[in-house]
Write an enzyme that holds these catalytic residues in place. Structure first.
Site, mmCIF file in Angstrom:
data_model
loop_
_atom_site.group_PDB
_atom_site.id
_atom_site.type_symbol
_atom_site.label_atom_id
_atom_site.label_comp_id
_atom_site.label_asym_id
_atom_site.label_seq_id
_atom_site.Cartn_x
_atom_site.Cartn_y
_atom_site.Cartn_z
ATOM 1 N N TYR A 74 0.852 -1.219 -0.135
ATOM 2 C CA TYR A 74 -0.036 0.039 0.048
ATOM 3 C C TYR A 74 0.863 1.260 -0.002
ATOM 4 C CZ TYR A 74 -4.100 -2.796 0.739
ATOM 5 O OH TYR A 74 -5.115 -3.996 0.812
ATOM 6 N N GLY A 98 -17.654 -0.266 -2.424
ATOM 7 C CA GLY A 98 -17.473 -0.130 -3.881
ATOM 8 C C GLY A 98 -16.535 0.955 -4.114
ATOM 9 N N GLY A 123 -16.235 3.696 -2.808
ATOM 10 C CA GLY A 123 -17.148 4.978 -2.661
ATOM 11 C C GLY A 123 -18.454 5.118 -3.338
HETATM 12 N N1 NAP Z 1 -7.314 -7.668 -0.337
HETATM 13 C C1 NAP Z 1 -7.183 -7.006 -1.576
HETATM 14 O O1 NAP Z 1 -7.103 -7.236 -2.512
HETATM 15 C C2 NAP Z 1 -7.865 -5.498 -1.167
HETATM 16 C C3 NAP Z 1 -8.092 -4.852 -2.363
HETATM 17 C C4 NAP Z 1 -8.502 -3.534 -2.207
HETATM 18 C C5 NAP Z 1 -8.563 -3.007 -0.841
HETATM 19 N N2 NAP Z 1 -8.432 -3.857 0.289
HETATM 20 C C6 NAP Z 1 -8.543 -3.038 1.539
HETATM 21 O O2 NAP Z 1 -10.030 -2.699 1.766
HETATM 22 C C7 NAP Z 1 -10.040 -1.469 2.276
HETATM 23 C C8 NAP Z 1 -11.032 -0.619 1.577
HETATM 24 O O3 NAP Z 1 -11.159 -0.789 0.178
HETATM 25 P P1 NAP Z 1 -11.441 0.534 -0.887
HETATM 26 O O4 NAP Z 1 -10.903 1.837 -0.082
HETATM 27 O O5 NAP Z 1 -11.073 0.231 -2.239
HETATM 28 O O6 NAP Z 1 -12.770 0.546 -0.615
HETATM 29 P P2 NAP Z 1 -14.245 1.260 0.066
HETATM 30 O O7 NAP Z 1 -13.996 1.012 1.371
HETATM 31 O O8 NAP Z 1 -15.451 0.611 -0.291
HETATM 32 O O9 NAP Z 1 -14.094 2.851 -0.529
HETATM 33 C C9 NAP Z 1 -13.363 3.565 0.249
HETATM 34 C C10 NAP Z 1 -13.467 5.008 -0.308
HETATM 35 O O10 NAP Z 1 -14.670 5.462 -0.466
HETATM 36 C C11 NAP Z 1 -14.807 6.806 -0.187
HETATM 37 N N3 NAP Z 1 -15.728 7.138 0.929
HETATM 38 C C12 NAP Z 1 -15.320 6.548 1.938
HETATM 39 N N4 NAP Z 1 -16.093 6.694 2.967
HETATM 40 C C13 NAP Z 1 -17.104 7.573 2.249
HETATM 41 C C14 NAP Z 1 -18.141 8.294 2.829
HETATM 42 N N5 NAP Z 1 -18.607 8.217 3.955
HETATM 43 N N6 NAP Z 1 -18.710 9.169 1.971
HETATM 44 C C15 NAP Z 1 -18.339 9.164 0.631
HETATM 45 N N7 NAP Z 1 -17.016 8.642 0.024
HETATM 46 C C16 NAP Z 1 -16.452 7.683 1.077
HETATM 47 C C17 NAP Z 1 -13.257 7.336 -0.312
HETATM 48 O O11 NAP Z 1 -12.937 7.485 -1.610
HETATM 49 P P3 NAP Z 1 -12.568 8.889 -1.955
HETATM 50 O O12 NAP Z 1 -11.225 9.237 -1.715
HETATM 51 O O13 NAP Z 1 -12.736 8.737 -3.682
HETATM 52 O O14 NAP Z 1 -13.315 10.069 -1.278
HETATM 53 C C18 NAP Z 1 -12.422 5.842 0.529
HETATM 54 O O15 NAP Z 1 -11.086 6.012 -0.096
HETATM 55 C C19 NAP Z 1 -8.270 -0.894 1.828
HETATM 56 O O16 NAP Z 1 -8.127 0.034 2.493
HETATM 57 C C20 NAP Z 1 -7.680 -2.050 1.913
HETATM 58 O O17 NAP Z 1 -7.219 -2.135 3.096
HETATM 59 C C21 NAP Z 1 -7.925 -5.085 0.055
#
Ligand code: NAP
Length: 340
Positions: free
Chosen positions: A57, A213, A215
């Site tokens: 990361y 998803g 965000g």
């Molecule tokens: N194992 C794997 O292969 C894998 C892959 C991907 C992720 N992960 C893990 O999963 C975690 C979460 O994944 P993710 O960040 O892709 O997805 P997520 O949690 O579905 O989306 C997070 C994103 O959504 C937006 N957001 C969050 N809260 C919000 C709110 N209350 N209102 C509006 N927008 C909001 C922000 O994006 P903006 O910056 O665009 O506002 C934030 O970065 C990662 O941090 C990582 O630890 C694991």
């Protein structure tokens, strides 16, 4: 914040895990160090202890930020999960993949960045389709016996391979995978075919990644707001727009933000689930943490299911249809309480 046991272990983790993939500003998005610290402050103030990181990361910046934060706070309070497998800034044939050599190297580097001498939960990040699964489990077990890792977990790997690994570990007396990390949300339900039934069978906790998803399910793109998911992405198409609209409709009925509905849905599917929610702003994290208090009614769950459901494919559809509709197992099927 309430706590849950992580899989078949006695480890207590907060019912929401903080995703730290966005700690660092590399690749043109994410939170800088001060904002990441403020997100960690808000998370711990609310009782959160479960952090999700990876060697990769932000090319190590995420782990460095967590390490610096923990060295100024109580390291023992945190349950730090990190991952190995993806290549970081070293380039040689064994500096990536699931092999033992990379596992050992990657863990040493993570320990330095995290400024700690143990990792609470180590995930295999993504299956490389090359390494024998017994090599992985034996390596993880050695790290656990060395005291460098406390628990083993796995992400982005076929269900049959994890099942083979856990069965082998049980027979060999090695530590088993206690958590399964997969992409799971109202946009991505295909883990319901095999991965989630497998996790239930082995008593593993599912830790859904991208539960909002990325965000999209916060409804921000419907409102015309900006974020990191590009308009041409496969998370922004006709299907995802319909699903996001349904999430917003349910949220409006409940008088809560859409992010609460998206996160709570992943926690309301009848199996042990701790969503990994990412945040790049303190306000997002503060909003998301309140998702644990939301209750979705049966009608809400049905509405969300209808708009997002997937074909379970063969043999899931075949045996469920046959068992329930065709009554091929005799009249007793409906009267048997299935094992949970
Ligand atoms: N194992 C794997 O292969 C894998 C892959 C991907 C992720 N992960 C893990 O999963 C975690 C979460 O994944 P993710 O960040 O892709 O997805 P997520 O949690 O579905 O989306 C997070 C994103 O959504 C937006 N957001 C969050 N809260 C919000 C709110 N209350 N209102 C509006 N927008 C909001 C922000 O994006 P903006 O910056 O665009 O506002 C934030 O970065 C990662 O941090 C990582 O630890 C694991």
């Amino acid at each position: 914040m309430n706590y849950k046991l992580l899989g078949r272990s006695g480890l207590k983790v907060s019912e929401l895990c903080l995703g730290t993939m966005g700690f660092g500003t590399e690749a043109g998005w994410g939170a800088d160090k001060d904002t990441s610290f403020a997100i960690l402050d808000a998370f711990t103030k609310a009782g959160g202890n479960f952090l999700d990181a990876a060697n990769i990361y932000k090319l190590g910046t995420s782990e460095k930020i967590i390490g610096e934060y923990m060295s100024n706070h109580d390291r023992d309070y945190f349950v730090v999960a990190t991952k190995y497998s993806l290549k970081d800034n070293i380039s040689n044939p064994n500096a990536s993949g699931n092999n033992r050599k990379n596992m050992m190297r990657s863990v040493e580097e993570s320990l330095k960045r995290l400024k700690t001498d143990f990792i609470d939960v180590l995930y295999l990040h993504i299956w490389d389709d090359l390494t024998p699964i017994d090599e992985v489990l034996r390596g993880l077990d050695d790290l656990i016996r060395q005291g460098k890792v406390n628990y083993a977990a796995i992400s982005d790997t076929p269900a049959w391979m994890i099942a083979k690994g856990n069965t082998m570990a049980e027979l060999m007396g090695w530590s088993q995978f206690i958590a399964l990390q997969v992409e799971y949300s109202l946009l991505q339900r295909t883990p319901e075919r095999d991965l989630i039934p497998m996790a239930r069978h082995f008593g593993m906790t599912v830790t859904p990644w991208a539960p909002m998803g990325g965000g999209v399910l916060s409804g921000k793109y419907l409102r015309g707001e900006q974020g990191r998911v590009k308009a041409e992405s496969n998370r922004r198409n006709d299907r995802s727009t319909k699903i996001a609209e349904a999430v917003v409709a349910v949220a409006d009925e409940l008088g809560v933000p859409a992010s609460h509905v998206a996160l709570q849905w992943t926690m309301s599917q009848g199996f042990s689930s701790i969503p990994i929610a990412g945040a790049t702003k303190v306000s997002q994290l503060e909003e998301n943490m309140k998702a644990v208090d939301v209750k979705l009614s049966a009608e809400h769950l049905q509405k969300l299911d209808e708009v997002s459901k997937i074909d379970l494919g063969f043999p899931g559809e075949f045996f469920r249809e046959a068992a329930v509709k065709e009554n091929v197992f005799g009249g007793f099927y409906a009267r048997i309480e299935k094992r949970k």
